[in-house]
Design an enzyme around this catalytic site. Structure first.
Site, PDB file in Angstrom:
ATOM      1  N   ASP A  49       1.100  -1.372   0.038  1.00  0.00           N
ATOM      2  CA  ASP A  49       0.163   0.024  -0.072  1.00  0.00           C
ATOM      3  C   ASP A  49       0.614   1.306  -0.409  1.00  0.00           C
ATOM      4  O   ASP A  49       2.334   1.345   0.096  1.00  0.00           O
ATOM      5  CB  ASP A  49      -0.987   0.334   1.057  1.00  0.00           C
ATOM      6  CG  ASP A  49      -1.806   1.117   1.537  1.00  0.00           C
ATOM      7  OD1 ASP A  49      -2.433   1.316  -0.012  1.00  0.00           O
ATOM      8  OD2 ASP A  49      -2.186   0.897   2.038  1.00  0.00           O
ATOM      9  N   ASP A  51      -0.123   5.458   1.073  1.00  0.00           N
ATOM     10  CA  ASP A  51      -0.578   5.643   2.004  1.00  0.00           C
ATOM     11  C   ASP A  51      -0.283   5.219   3.006  1.00  0.00           C
ATOM     12  O   ASP A  51      -0.943   4.476   3.493  1.00  0.00           O
ATOM     13  CB  ASP A  51      -1.804   6.579   2.061  1.00  0.00           C
ATOM     14  CG  ASP A  51      -1.995   7.839   0.529  1.00  0.00           C
ATOM     15  OD1 ASP A  51      -0.867   7.935   0.213  1.00  0.00           O
ATOM     16  OD2 ASP A  51      -3.193   7.744  -0.393  1.00  0.00           O
TER      17      ASP A  51
END
Length: 254
Positions: A49, A51
């Site tokens: 991922d 963020d």
């Protein structure tokens, strides 16, 4: 007596582990953690991922603050990352509030540093030097994810995020790619399953509920809590870490 000996032996084994590998054993269990560490070291593809994992911030919240709409959007982000609403509802609501133009993105990107999580700039090259493919799987906005990938020399072809559409003449926001894998709850496991067919073995690393969904398709799901700890991820991950140090230590140990 046998139980007492086993307990003491277990405690000694724990004490002999490198410090960076100790802290995250309690939630997932020692066997699960050890298996996740091996999976990380052996995976042909490691997915991140972006963020609050690769970077220290939520890109859409940074954009919202830049446009003076921070709190309204941040509340939706908290709901989405905690798994309290469907991700597709949260992204729609946030973009309805923001309606960011191409010019808005350009102005933000030109002056923003995209701060990386501590030692992430060491971890990702380390993986690549070992012959492991690095892929970014983000529910963030593509214009804000690509600069992060470029900063870490991850090719754009290895980046999956949400494309934003603009009016070709004015640059005004016209919509987003609702069919992107990462634009809806359940999309990340579908993408990980596709990548698994390509690479054979795969690990997912992330901080949010949508990352945890990929656990069903990955060899291991590693929860990342260096920037924010989400209880659903902490409790559900195969291994939950609170620093990049732990990931680097696992690679060095294998």
């Amino acid at each position: 007596m046998g139980i007492h000996f086993a307990l003491v032996s277990s405690m000694l084994s724990f004490r002999l582990l490198p410090m960076a590998l100790r802290g995250s054993r309690s939630m997932a269990g020692a066997a699960s953690v050890a298996a996740a560490q091996r999976a990380l070291a052996q995976a042909k593809c490691v997915c991140f991922d972006v963020d609050s994992t690769v970077t220290t911030e939520e890109g859409i919240d940074v954009l919202a603050a830049f446009l003076g709409k921070g709190e309204a959007v941040a509340e939706w982000t908290r709901k989405a990352m905690g798994g309290n609403v469907l991700f597709q509802d949260a992204i729609q609501a946030r973009l309805d509030i923001l309606k960011p133009s191409r010019q808005d993105f350009d102005r933000l990107i030109s002056g923003h540093g995209f701060p990386l999580s501590a030692r992430m700039s060491e971890l990702i090259p380390m993986l690549r030097s070992r012959g492991q493919e690095v892929v970014f799987i983000s529910g963030g906005l593509m214009p804000l994810v690509l600069p992060v990938a470029a900063k870490l020399s991850v090719p754009a072809s290895n980046v999956f995020a949400i494309d934003i559409y603009f009016d070709p003449r004015t640059g005004a926001f016209t919509g987003f790619n609702r069919d992107a894998y990462t634009a809806a709850s359940g999309g990340k496991p579908r993408l990980v399953a596709k990548l698994r067919k390509q690479y054979g073995s795969i690990v997912m690393i992330g901080d949010g509920a949508t990352d945890l969904e990929a656990k069903t398709e990955a060899d291991a799901m590693i929860g990342y809590g260096a920037n924010v700890v989400r209880p659903v991820v902490r409790d559900g991950a195969d291994w939950f870490v609170t620093s990049t140090d732990e990931l680097i230590a696992a690679l060095k140990a294998h």
